[in-house]
Design an enzyme around this catalytic site. Structure first.
Site, PDB file in Angstrom:
ATOM      1  N   GLN A   1       0.810  -1.077   0.023  1.00  0.00           N
ATOM      2  CA  GLN A   1       0.151  -0.028   0.160  1.00  0.00           C
ATOM      3  C   GLN A   1       0.854   1.328  -0.215  1.00  0.00           C
ATOM      4  OE1 GLN A   1      -1.566  -0.960   4.031  1.00  0.00           O
ATOM      5  NE2 GLN A   1      -1.603   1.147   4.326  1.00  0.00           N
TER       6      GLN A   1
ATOM      7  N   CYS B   1      -5.079   0.512   3.505  1.00  0.00           N
ATOM      8  CA  CYS B   1      -5.024  -0.766   3.898  1.00  0.00           C
ATOM      9  C   CYS B   1      -6.581  -1.521   3.485  1.00  0.00           C
ATOM     10  CB  CYS B   1      -4.849  -1.006   5.357  1.00  0.00           C
ATOM     11  SG  CYS B   1      -5.943  -0.154   6.307  1.00  0.00           S
TER      12      CYS B   1
ATOM     13  N   HIS C   1      -6.533  -0.713  11.207  1.00  0.00           N
ATOM     14  CA  HIS C   1      -5.870  -1.601  10.064  1.00  0.00           C
ATOM     15  C   HIS C   1      -6.792  -2.540   9.534  1.00  0.00           C
ATOM     16  CE1 HIS C   1      -2.811  -2.675   7.647  1.00  0.00           C
ATOM     17  NE2 HIS C   1      -2.321  -3.691   8.033  1.00  0.00           N
TER      18      HIS C   1
END
Ligand SMILES: *[C@@H]1O[C@H](CO)[C@@H](O)[C@H](O)[C@H]1NC(C)=O
Ligand SMILES: *[C@@H]1O[C@H](CO)[C@@H](O)[C@H](O)[C@H]1NC(C)=O
Ligand SMILES: *[C@@H]1O[C@H](CO)[C@@H](O)[C@H](O)[C@H]1NC(C)=O
Length: 325
Positions: free
Chosen positions: A127, A133, A273
């Site tokens: 990324q 993410c 995340h």
């Protein structure tokens, strides 16, 4: 004789007191491994941060833990810098208080690994410095669901989600959620391929072209918040599943083994995340998830990590979902 004794004595002294020259030696070899270049002023600042990170890693590895840590591409950053560039910067409230996933109630295997069941997962992607993410978790999941259904594995576009999915409460490089991204793909009626809409790690104008739509979503399945058994059921009987969790400082330097933490949060409003559960198993009595990350294939275990299963570790069961195609 005398020289080699002296050499030994100085080596063990160096090991005991961490001579600054030794820190600098480690830093310089790490810099060349990762092609890092700094201004003279930044050099000393990064050397200090690197040395602090290395001490923490060495201390952790000297202890008795279910996972080890190591230096990697992030080792010249403080966790607060890392968080700003790589994690979801706006807190995500992902609660699916009542999901729509129906468990199979079938007996489940002790372990499953979608990487080994067929050609269902694209190589680990990277990324870069963008809190995207959630787009990689989304494409990884949709790629696998399509491949399981059709036998064709096609890399899909993260950049389309970064640029175009704002109306579904996503925020480009500042964050979003896979469940919301699946909703976007459903209502947008399509997602383009990686080749047709390549990744560039920053947010720009939406360049979606309907005639190049390559993957579609018919329905979005949200697993009820904290129903980790539902996640196990879904991964065992359907496909890999997207989930989010709370990353804390030690995770940045994860190397291998089953990650656990007593520092991370475990509620729906603290996840920062998003990743992809591609299987599960058990090692030395510890059940774990097998998870695909989006920090390149040199991070962790060839880009993957294991995290303890069955305890909502770091909120991993707070908001999981997958698409139906
Ligand atoms: C390491 O930790 C494990 C699990 O907590 C324990 O079973 C084992 O005895 C420990 N080993 C040492 C050397 O302390
Ligand atoms: C998150 O959403 C839930 C359900 O809609 C709500 O009860 C909670 O207050 C929200 N939390 C935050 C921090 O916004
Ligand atoms: C699943 O989650 C998304 C995003 O939070 C939400 O928009 C959608 O309504 C949910 N779907 C169901 C069936 O609950």
């Amino acid at each position: 004789m005398a020289t080699s004794w002296l050499l030994l004595a100085s080596l063990s002294a160096a090991a005991a007191v961490h001579l600054p020259e030794q820190d600098e030696f480690h830093f310089r070899s790490w810099m060349s491994q990762y092609n890092k270049v700094y201004s003279p002023q930044e050099y000393y600042e990064r050397l200090q941060i690197f040395t602090d990170n290395k001490r923490r890693i060495d201390k952790h590895n000297a202890g008795n833990h279910s996972f080890t840590m190591r230096l990697n591409q992030f080792s010249d950053m403080t966790f607060s810098e890392f968080r700003k560039s790589y994690l979801l910067s706006e807190p995500q409230n992902c609660s699916a208080t009542k999901g729509n996933y129906l468990s199979s109630n079938a007996p489940l295997p002790d372990s499953i690994d979608w990487r080994k069941k067929g050609n269902y997962l694209t190589p680990v992607k990277n990324q870069g410095p963008c809190g995207s993410c959630w787009t990689f978790s989304t494409t990884g999941c949709l790629e696998s669901v399509v491949a399981i259904g059709t036998g064709k594995l096609v890399p899909l576009s993260e950049q389309q989600l970064v640029d175009c999915a704002q109306a579904f409460n996503n925020h480009g490089c500042k964050g979003g959620l896979p469940s919301q991204a699946f909703e976007y793909i459903l209502y947008n009626k399509g997602l383009m391929t990686e080749t047709d809409y390549p990744y560039n790690a920053f947010e720009g104008p939406c360049r979606y072209s309907p005639k190049l739509a390559a993957a579609f979503v018919k329905d979005v399945v949200n697993i009820t918040a904290y129903d980790e058994m539902g996640m196990v059921d879904a991964v065992a009987t359907h496909n890999p599943v997207s989930f989010a969790f709370d990353v804390t400082a030690d995770f940045m330097s994860y190397h291998e083994g089953v990650y656990t933490s007593t520092q991370c949060h475990s509620t729906t409003d603290m996840v920062n995340h998003a990743v992809l559960a591609v299987g599960y198993g058990q090692a030395n009595g510890i059940p774990y998830w097998i998870v695909k990350n989006s920090w390149g294939s040199s991070w962790g275990m060839d880009g993957y990590f294991l995290i303890e299963r069955g305890k909502n570790m770091c909120g991993l069961a707070a908001c999981s979902s997958f698409p139906v195609v």
